[in-house]
Design a protein around this motif. Structure first.
Motif, PDB file in Angstrom:
ATOM      1  N   GLU A  33       9.332   1.288  25.659  1.00 16.81           N
ATOM      2  CA  GLU A  33       8.091   1.453  26.419  1.00 16.81           C
ATOM      3  C   GLU A  33       7.220   2.585  25.872  1.00 16.81           C
ATOM      4  OE1 GLU A  33       8.861   1.945  30.539  1.00 16.81           O
ATOM      5  OE2 GLU A  33       9.928   0.039  30.768  1.00 16.81           O
ATOM      6  N   SER A  34       7.853   3.545  25.197  1.00 17.87           N
ATOM      7  CA  SER A  34       7.105   4.698  24.692  1.00 17.87           C
ATOM      8  C   SER A  34       6.027   4.273  23.694  1.00 17.87           C
ATOM      9  CB  SER A  34       8.046   5.702  24.024  1.00 17.87           C
ATOM     10  OG  SER A  34       8.660   5.127  22.866  1.00 17.87           O
ATOM     11  N   ARG A  35       6.214   3.127  23.089  1.00 17.26           N
ATOM     12  CA  ARG A  35       5.226   2.661  22.118  1.00 17.26           C
ATOM     13  C   ARG A  35       3.876   2.376  22.780  1.00 17.26           C
ATOM     14  NH1 ARG A  35       4.125   0.739  17.187  1.00 17.26           N
ATOM     15  NH2 ARG A  35       2.811  -1.107  17.002  1.00 17.26           N
ATOM     16  N   SER A  36       3.902   2.066  24.061  1.00 17.10           N
ATOM     17  CA  SER A  36       2.663   1.708  24.763  1.00 17.10           C
ATOM     18  C   SER A  36       1.971   2.907  25.409  1.00 17.10           C
ATOM     19  CB  SER A  36       2.964   0.662  25.841  1.00 17.10           C
ATOM     20  OG  SER A  36       3.492  -0.513  25.264  1.00 17.10           O
ATOM     21  N   GLU A  37       2.567   4.102  25.305  1.00 14.63           N
ATOM     22  CA  GLU A  37       1.971   5.288  25.931  1.00 14.63           C
ATOM     23  C   GLU A  37       0.584   5.564  25.348  1.00 14.63           C
ATOM     24  OE1 GLU A  37       4.618   8.552  25.530  1.00 14.63           O
ATOM     25  OE2 GLU A  37       6.173   7.678  26.826  1.00 14.63           O
ATOM     26  N   GLY A  38      -0.377   5.765  26.237  1.00 17.15           N
ATOM     27  CA  GLY A  38      -1.742   6.070  25.816  1.00 17.15           C
ATOM     28  C   GLY A  38      -2.553   4.860  25.430  1.00 17.15           C
ATOM     29  N   LEU A  61       2.005  -2.434  24.085  1.00 22.12           N
ATOM     30  CA  LEU A  61       2.360  -2.573  22.676  1.00 22.12           C
ATOM     31  C   LEU A  61       3.853  -2.807  22.495  1.00 22.12           C
ATOM     32  CD1 LEU A  61       0.165   0.325  21.204  1.00 22.12           C
ATOM     33  CD2 LEU A  61      -0.388  -2.103  21.375  1.00 22.12           C
ATOM     34  N   HIS A  62       4.538  -3.101  23.573  1.00 21.18           N
ATOM     35  CA  HIS A  62       5.961  -3.440  23.504  1.00 21.18           C
ATOM     36  C   HIS A  62       6.188  -4.733  24.293  1.00 21.18           C
ATOM     37  CE1 HIS A  62       5.790  -1.661  27.499  1.00 21.18           C
ATOM     38  NE2 HIS A  62       6.992  -2.168  27.739  1.00 21.18           N
ATOM     39  N   VAL A  63       7.360  -5.313  24.139  1.00 23.22           N
ATOM     40  CA  VAL A  63       7.680  -6.561  24.835  1.00 23.22           C
ATOM     41  C   VAL A  63       7.824  -6.269  26.319  1.00 23.22           C
ATOM     42  CG1 VAL A  63       9.338  -8.430  25.099  1.00 23.22           C
ATOM     43  CG2 VAL A  63       8.782  -7.572  22.823  1.00 23.22           C
ATOM     44  N   VAL A  64       6.982  -6.892  27.120  1.00 17.58           N
ATOM     45  CA  VAL A  64       6.984  -6.668  28.559  1.00 17.58           C
ATOM     46  C   VAL A  64       7.825  -7.725  29.270  1.00 17.58           C
ATOM     47  CG1 VAL A  64       5.540  -6.507  30.624  1.00 17.58           C
ATOM     48  CG2 VAL A  64       4.708  -5.577  28.444  1.00 17.58           C
ATOM     49  N   ASP A  65       7.573  -8.984  28.951  1.00 18.54           N
ATOM     50  CA  ASP A  65       8.272 -10.093  29.613  1.00 18.54           C
ATOM     51  C   ASP A  65       9.207 -10.748  28.602  1.00 18.54           C
ATOM     52  OD1 ASP A  65       9.063 -12.465  30.837  1.00 18.54           O
ATOM     53  OD2 ASP A  65       7.150 -12.714  31.889  1.00 18.54           O
ATOM     54  N   VAL A  66      10.481 -10.396  28.665  1.00 20.87           N
ATOM     55  CA  VAL A  66      11.470 -10.888  27.708  1.00 20.87           C
ATOM     56  C   VAL A  66      11.614 -12.400  27.783  1.00 20.87           C
ATOM     57  CG1 VAL A  66      13.932 -10.905  27.118  1.00 20.87           C
ATOM     58  CG2 VAL A  66      12.764  -8.743  27.591  1.00 20.87           C
ATOM     59  N   ASP A  67      11.729 -12.929  28.980  1.00 19.59           N
ATOM     60  CA  ASP A  67      11.970 -14.373  29.130  1.00 19.59           C
ATOM     61  C   ASP A  67      10.801 -15.194  28.578  1.00 19.59           C
ATOM     62  OD1 ASP A  67      14.337 -13.755  30.310  1.00 19.59           O
ATOM     63  OD2 ASP A  67      13.647 -14.085  32.368  1.00 19.59           O
ATOM     64  N   ALA A  68       9.589 -14.804  28.950  1.00 16.51           N
ATOM     65  CA  ALA A  68       8.417 -15.560  28.494  1.00 16.51           C
ATOM     66  C   ALA A  68       8.245 -15.445  26.985  1.00 16.51           C
ATOM     67  CB  ALA A  68       7.163 -15.059  29.208  1.00 16.51           C
TER      68      ALA A  68
END
Length: 719
Positions: free
Chosen positions: A91-96, A101-108
């Motif tokens: 999740e740190s990749r999406s900070e700011g 910028l990271h995978v939010v919904d694994v299943d989808a």
């Protein structure tokens, strides 16, 4: 008044301290001077190097590997963009960032990616749930093409990204595979991944293809990141050179299809066919089966049959034993002998019998007729009756290039063995047993038949081009190895080889190769297979190596064809079927005459500025096929050029002084003819496929505009 006593010891102590301070100061001054003027060592480096690199970073720029290209400009091997799919999980990749910028919904994400990567959804979910900053989505997410990458990118899935690299790609797949070769990735000591050639041209010309690396040097901050707008120096990589082959994809296609069919239908152990330019030694096609797809590397054998495999050639060697006797001046073709068998007795009293292939022979026959019937007794009789001796035969075989490397551009070329000491071994050598050769040696030896005794070095690379400058770093020329036979001797052996390919099986062994309208010379071969384990020859019904060495057309050969088939399951003459198929297709493609035995060739003149109708009438009288471009009265250009000898049915193109770029009818023409006509027309064009023209995008009679590309499609089905 009492005097004060001076403390001498204290004064001395003060002087000592002052001296120490002065010495220490002098040492530091000297040390500073030394450090400022001397390039001293710091670890494994020097201070100057350390100063230069402590705030700079240097990254290697890898070169693009050169392409391998056939004689028609078709790419057979090239570097193309390749992509690996990665997923950012932290999740740190999406900070700011406003957008994730990271995978939010694994299943989808897994469900949408699965069909593109051809991977199971559950496997993707496991990868996407890992406790890691990022992961590669393999194996389906590796080595993706540009099109595949763009399709996945257009899904706009958060956290999905790509790592770009290059891969070696072979557009034609399983096509001239052993000639082209393949590459594997090798990592150097600095961790850079290079493509290293294996087999074929990829291996032999690896140093030319590989290029040399460059680098980019830039300034970095304390954290090691590149400083924006900092100083940067780039030394570009030197890309590898392009290697152009003499292989003609059209002829290669005929050969590939034929060889694969020959081996599969006969269920043989292996088969090969080589087609060479009879006048230059250039290899136009080379095919083996089994083969492999260099993209898949589904290789069953790493042995290149053309140069790395030796075998007993059988009766095709009678060409050279007879030629040796002829060239010595001792051959008398009208002399007779008793065919059937000949007995050799060793010093210990043991006897060895050499039989003709039919065991009983043909009674008393001439040596000339013995050649046509492929008589082993006749070949051995050259020695028995004094037309040859062992020393002479050895020398001839060596002069013709057997028992030594040709220098052909493939690694691990073997030399074979043409050594023999005993009478029976020498006798066997005259008909191609008890000696071993390679196919490329046979091709080289056959070049002297088509060049009046001049032995030519065979070659498969026509030129090497520097991709940065376009300059030639190498260009092949026809190389005469030696003059090894007299013109009259060559004329005689051609006469004998012509007698082999006749339409009456009772008079020759090559009747299966005879075709009405096609005049070919050659020699058949059937060799027993020596079993190294038992020390004897195999005796099974299929334990033979069948071959044919031929030249076409007979009187003035333009192509050499050599075919070998090992251990087919039955005695059907699969080799003859294969040879005839390639001869028919290649002769059409190259506009080689059909039946030049009864029709004379016509030598083209220089027709520039001559009257179109006069030239046309003259050419038509010689049964040539004429294409006139334009309605002008004078010829301004022509194809082929003057000096070329053509036979009935060959194509001649005349460009007139009034040409409006009207489209001619190219249907049924070969790739070569169609290409040359389009070039004379001066139009933009594209040729798709191989073989003969089956469609043209611009109909006959339509004017071709400057912005129009004439699209020509060809295939191998035209007959």
């Amino acid at each position: 008044m009492k005097k004060k006593k001076v403390n001498v010891n204290k004064i001395r102590s003060g002087y000592g301290l002052l001296l120490f301070i002065i010495s220490l100061f002098g040492f530091f001054c000297f040390r500073i001077f030394y450090l400022c003027t001397t390039d001293y060592s710091v670890g494994n480096s020097t201070i100057s190097a350390f100063i230069q690199t402590r705030n700079t970073e240097e990254e290697v720029i890898l070169p693009k590997r050169g392409s391998i290209i056939d004689s028609n400009g078709n790419v057979l091997a090239e570097d193309v963009a390749s992509y690996t799919v990665i997923a950012y999980l932290d999740e740190s990749r999406s900070e700011g960032s406003k957008e994730p910028l990271h995978v939010v919904d694994v299943d989808a994400t897994a469900e949408r990616l699965a069909p593109y990567l051809e991977m199971d959804v559950e496997v993707l979910k496991i990868l996407l749930k890992k406790d890691a900053y990022q992961v590669e989505l393999g194996p389906g997410g590796r080595n993706l093409s540009q099109i595949q990458m763009e399709a996945i990118r257009d899904l706009n899935l958060p956290g999905i990204d790509f790592i770009a690299s290059t891969k070696r790609y072979y557009p034609s797949g399983d096509f001239a595979s052993y000639a082209v070769g393949y590459t594997v990735n090798e990592t150097d000591e600095d961790g850079n991944v290079w493509k290293s050639g294996q087999l074929g041209v990829e291996e032999y010309f690896n140093e030319d293809l590989i290029g040399s690396s460059g680098y980019v040097r830039y300034e970095k901050d304390r954290s090691g990141y590149k400083i924006a707008n900092g100083r940067e120096y780039i030394e570009e990589a030197d890309d590898g050179d392009d290697v152009y082959l003499t292989i003609d994809s059209n002829i290669q296609l005929f050969t590939e299809n034929t060889v694969k069919n020959m081996v599969s239908t006969s269920e043989a152990e292996w088969g090969l066919m080589i087609v060479a330019d009879a006048k230059t030694g250039a290899i136009k096609a080379y095919s083996t089966a089994p083969s492999f797809d260099p993209n898949k590397k589904n290789i069953t054998s790493y042995l290149d049959l053309m140069t790395g495999n030796t075998y007993e050639p059988g009766s095709t060697m009678k060409i050279f034993s007879y030629l040796c006797a002829i060239d010595q001046g001792s051959y008398v073709g009208e002399s007779t002998y008793d065919s059937g068998e000949i007995v050799y007795e060793a010093a210990n009293g043991s006897k060895t019998i050499v039989h003709d292939w039919n065991k009983t022979g043909w009674g008393t026959i001439s040596y000339d007729y013995g050649f046509a019937m492929s008589s082993n007794v006749g070949a051995a009789g050259l020695l028995r009756n004094g037309m040859l001796d062992k020393k002479m035969l050895k020398a001839c075989y060596s002069d013709y290039g057997f028992g030594k490397t040709t220098g052909f551009t493939l690694e691990r070329e073997m030399v074979g063995n043409v050594k023999f000491n005993y009478d029976i071994d020498a006798a066997s050598a005259t008909f191609g047993q008890a000696i071993t050769i390679t196919p490329i040696q046979m091709i080289q030896a056959l070049t002297m038949i088509s060049n009046d005794g001049k032995l030519l070095k065979p070659y498969m690379v026509s030129k090497i081009v520097d991709t940065d400058t376009g300059e030639l770093s190498y260009e092949a020329t026809t190389e005469v190895v030696d003059v090894v036979a007299d013109v009259k001797s060559i004329s005689k052996i051609k006469e004998l080889m012509k007698s082999v390919v006749c339409n009456d099986a009772s008079k020759c062994t090559g009747s299966a190769y005879y075709m009405d309208g096609y005049s070919m010379i050659g020699k058949t071969g059937t060799a027993q297979i020596y079993d190294e384990k038992t020390g004897t020859y195999m005796t099974g019904e299929s334990d033979y190596v069948y071959s044919f060495a031929g030249l076409y057309p007979a009187d003035s050969p333009e192509i050499i064809i050599y075919t070998v088939l090992k251990r087919p399951k039955d005695t059907t003459n699969y080799v003859a079927v294969a040879v005839k198929d390639v001869i028919v297709n290649t002769s059409k493609y190259l506009n080689i005459v059909v039946d030049n035995s009864s029709k004379e060739s016509y030598k083209l003149g220089e027709y520039s500025n001559k009257d179109v109708e006069t030239v046309k009438n003259e050419l038509e009288k010689n049964q040539l096929k004429i294409y006139v471009l334009g309605s002008g009265e004078k010829v301004v250009n022509q194809y082929p050029s003057d000096g070329n000898s053509l036979y009935p049915g060959s194509v001649v193109v005349l460009l007139t002084d009034s040409y409006d770029r009207a489209m001619p009818n190219l249907m049924g023409l070969s790739y070569k003819d169609a290409k040359n006509i389009l070039q004379l027309m001066g139009v933009k064009y594209s040729l798709e496929g191989n073989g003969y023209v089956v469609s043209q995008s611009v109909p006959e009679g339509i004017i071709v505009g400057n912005d129009v590309t004439v699209e020509i499609k060809l295939n191998n089905g035209y007959s």
